[in-house]
Write a protein that holds these residues in place. Structure first.
Motif, PDB file in Angstrom:
ATOM      1  N   THR A   1      -4.228  14.168   3.364  1.00 49.36           N
ATOM      2  CA  THR A   1      -4.133  12.922   4.131  1.00 49.36           C
ATOM      3  C   THR A   1      -2.882  12.197   3.665  1.00 49.36           C
ATOM      4  OG1 THR A   1      -5.601  11.945   2.513  1.00 49.36           O
ATOM      5  CG2 THR A   1      -6.573  12.535   4.620  1.00 49.36           C
ATOM      6  N   VAL A   2      -2.202  11.580   4.620  1.00 47.87           N
ATOM      7  CA  VAL A   2      -0.978  10.860   4.277  1.00 47.87           C
ATOM      8  C   VAL A   2      -1.299   9.381   4.158  1.00 47.87           C
ATOM      9  CG1 VAL A   2       1.400  10.377   4.964  1.00 47.87           C
ATOM     10  CG2 VAL A   2       0.383  12.584   5.505  1.00 47.87           C
ATOM     11  N   GLN A   3      -0.772   8.788   3.097  1.00 46.21           N
ATOM     12  CA  GLN A   3      -0.954   7.350   2.842  1.00 46.21           C
ATOM     13  C   GLN A   3      -0.436   6.543   4.046  1.00 46.21           C
ATOM     14  OE1 GLN A   3       1.501   6.062  -0.345  1.00 46.21           O
ATOM     15  NE2 GLN A   3      -0.135   4.923  -1.313  1.00 46.21           N
ATOM     16  N   LYS A   4      -1.189   5.529   4.417  1.00 44.32           N
ATOM     17  CA  LYS A   4      -0.774   4.703   5.567  1.00 44.32           C
ATOM     18  C   LYS A   4      -0.404   3.296   5.111  1.00 44.32           C
ATOM     19  CE  LYS A   4      -1.651   7.255   9.383  1.00 44.32           C
ATOM     20  NZ  LYS A   4      -1.271   8.509   8.710  1.00 44.32           N
ATOM     21  N   PRO A   5       0.579   2.718   5.723  1.00 46.60           N
ATOM     22  CA  PRO A   5       0.954   1.348   5.324  1.00 46.60           C
ATOM     23  C   PRO A   5      -0.137   0.342   5.720  1.00 46.60           C
ATOM     24  CG  PRO A   5       2.380   2.093   7.108  1.00 46.60           C
ATOM     25  CD  PRO A   5       1.482   3.249   6.766  1.00 46.60           C
TER      26      PRO A   5
ATOM     27  N   ASN B   1       0.797  -1.243   0.000  1.00 47.26           N
ATOM     28  CA  ASN B   1       0.000   0.000   0.000  1.00 47.26           C
ATOM     29  C   ASN B   1       0.827   1.290   0.000  1.00 47.26           C
ATOM     30  OD1 ASN B   1      -2.339  -1.566   0.096  1.00 47.26           O
ATOM     31  ND2 ASN B   1      -2.238  -1.632   2.341  1.00 47.26           N
ATOM     32  N   ILE B   2       2.095   1.204   0.291  1.00 50.23           N
ATOM     33  CA  ILE B   2       2.903   2.426   0.232  1.00 50.23           C
ATOM     34  C   ILE B   2       4.134   2.182  -0.635  1.00 50.23           C
ATOM     35  CG2 ILE B   2       2.174   3.270   2.498  1.00 50.23           C
ATOM     36  CD1 ILE B   2       4.959   2.385   3.501  1.00 50.23           C
ATOM     37  N   THR B   3       4.804   3.275  -1.006  1.00 47.70           N
ATOM     38  CA  THR B   3       6.034   3.185  -1.798  1.00 47.70           C
ATOM     39  C   THR B   3       7.186   3.557  -0.884  1.00 47.70           C
ATOM     40  OG1 THR B   3       4.665   4.105  -3.534  1.00 47.70           O
ATOM     41  CG2 THR B   3       6.977   3.796  -4.038  1.00 47.70           C
TER      42      THR B   3
ATOM     43  N   TYR C   1       3.285   8.169   1.567  1.00 50.48           N
ATOM     44  CA  TYR C   1       3.900   7.926   2.864  1.00 50.48           C
ATOM     45  C   TYR C   1       5.337   8.445   2.789  1.00 50.48           C
ATOM     46  CZ  TYR C   1       5.856   5.183   6.734  1.00 50.48           C
ATOM     47  OH  TYR C   1       6.486   4.790   7.872  1.00 50.48           O
ATOM     48  N   GLY C   2       5.752   9.190   3.813  1.00 52.83           N
ATOM     49  CA  GLY C   2       7.116   9.705   3.814  1.00 52.83           C
ATOM     50  C   GLY C   2       7.274  11.047   3.131  1.00 52.83           C
TER      51      GLY C   2
END
Lengths: 328, 135
Positions: B131-135, A216-218, B75-76
């Motif tokens: 909104t920040v992508q979440k793992p 789901n993340i990079t 994310y990041g």
């Protein structure tokens, strides 16, 4: 009365025509100098880095009727490091674009800051290449070069080049980093360590390299300061490794000396001096090939640019090159 | 009499010359043309990171009724130095102006930007929700 004016006018016009008419100097015709001559061009571009070469091409020629070339020499204001030489070959470019060298003298002899080639062939014209390996002693200083050639008729010509500023920066190429085994990057040492060595040099470890494939993340390839645990998932830091750093991601800054690609972009001392990344974070994730990052160490002693030469997702590794500037 | 006519004629000509070239183009305090357009909306939104690469995971959702811009970032992403770019309807302008990096790190208090229409009469304030992508 009238006629005498007319006569005078015609006379004056004639004189003017005579004075200007025969001036056929078009400025294109050059009268050759009947003497020993020389010329120099600098072939290398970009910042002059310690350990790299500055390359020149030194051309000299004398009319056949006056004699032949005896020797050519170059004197640097600061003696070059080992590997400095004056090529004893004169080059021409063949039909395929290849430079073909023809030996015209004995191998160059360096004594002190002076490098000499003595001609062994009957030569009236030659272009010799001079490679000056920049010594550590020249760091941050200016270097000048004095090229000179001697002919058999006793004539001597000289040509001065420079001064050239030698950069303060250090550079290291093609360091292999690998997730978990060779992951600890020290800007101070410009080296990569495994976890055992990193524990021993804990106060010098500025960055951790890691590769993660998280759903789901990079995340991918990342450079993270040891202080930022959030972006070091699953990393067990060696004891004492806890320094912070400022990291600013950059895209498409492909310094030619680091990347060795076709882009004529160079990072030089002023880029580090003027760098302002005080508000930068302490991590950079999803680093791609040909991307890079400006880094400033926590103690403010070093600024560096880390370039990603290549990445490999399968082996979880990357090849990086670093330029580093020591702040005063 | 003839002299008077000449004088009057000269005065007229001068007056005409002085007012003839003056056309009325209204401009605002930024030197931008004020037009008759009343449309006032954001047509597109982009968000770039410090490396001038996009940090959006997908296209931003611009709601011109609720006056919101919803954007999800990777994310990041360093939220402290982002460069937003608004595309606006013709002749509209944005307030406050974006001059460089913007700090979006305070997610509780989203940044607000006001779009001002071409006639400078209609103002709409959009809220940029990140909104920040979440793992």
């Amino acid at each position: 009365m009238k006629h005498s004016y007319l006569f005078g006018l015609i006379m004056m016009l004639s004189v003017t025509f005579v004075m200007t008419a025969c001036d056929d100097d078009d400025g294109l015709t050059v009268t050759p100098k009947n003497e020993l001559q020389n010329d120099v061009i600098k072939r290398t571009l970009g910042p002059n880095m310690v350990g790299l070469n500055i390359e020149f091409a030194y051309a000299m020629a004398i009319p056949k009727s006056l004699g032949k070339l005896v020797s050519a020499q170059v004197e640097a204001s600061i003696g070059g490091a080992e590997g400095t030489y004056l090529d004893n070959k004169s080059y021409y470019t063949n039909g395929s674009g290849q430079d073909v060298g023809i030996e015209v003298g004995s191998a160059s002899v360096t004594s002190g800051a002076k490098t000499t080639v003595t001609f062994t062939k009957d030569t009236i014209a030659a272009t010799l290449r001079y490679f000056y390996r920049i010594p550590n002693a020249a760091r941050g200083q200016e270097v000048t070069f004095k090229f000179s050639a001697n002919a058999s008729n006793g004539q001597t010509v000289t040509y001065s080049m420079g001064p050239y500023k030698i950069a303060q920066m250090d550079m290291v190429l093609d360091l292999d980093v690998k997730d978990s085994t060779a992951a600890y990057i020290s800007i101070a040492d410009m080296a990569v360590y495994g976890s055992a060595d990193a524990a021993a040099k804990a106060d010098k470890i500025d960055l951790v390299y890691l590769y993660r494939s998280i759903p789901n993340i990079t995340f991918n390839h990342a450079l993270v300061a040891p202080s930022n645990k959030e972006y070091l998932p699953g990393v067990k830091l060696p004891a004492g490794v806890n320094r912070s750093a400022k990291i600013n991601k950059v895209w498409a800054l492909r310094d030619q000396q680091l990347a060795r690609l076709q882009f004529g972009v160079f990072i030089d001392d002023p880029d580090f001096q003027q760098l302002s990344i005080t508000d930068a974070p302490d991590f950079a994730i999803n680093m791609r090939a040909e991307a890079g990052a400006w880094v400033e160490t926590a103690d403010g002693k070093y600024r560096a640019y880390i370039y990603m030469n290549s990445i490999n997702n399968t082996t979880k590794s990357a090849k990086i090159s670093i330029k580093r500037y020591t702040l005063k | 009499m003839l002299k008077n006519i000449r004088l009057i004629g000269a005065v007229f000509l001068t007056a005409i010359a002085m007012i003839a070239c003056k056309e009325d183009f209204p401009v605002d305090e930024d030197g931008l043309l004020i037009t008759s357009r009343t449309q006032c909306y954001v047509s597109n939104f982009e968000l770039l990171g410090s490396d001038f690469q996009t940090v959006r995971t997908k296209n931003a959702v611009v709601d011109t009724v609720a006056l919101t811009v919803d954007v999800e970032v990777f994310y990041g992403t360093d939220l402290k130095s982002l460069r937003p770019q608004f595309s606006l309807v013709t002749d509209a302008k944005l307030e406050p102006k974006i001059t460089g990096k913007v700090d979006f790190s305070d997610l509780e208090n989203p940044k607000k930007y006001t779009v001002i229409s071409g006639n400078r009469q209609v103002k709409k304030t959009y809220t940029v929700k990140i909104t920040v992508q979440k793992p």
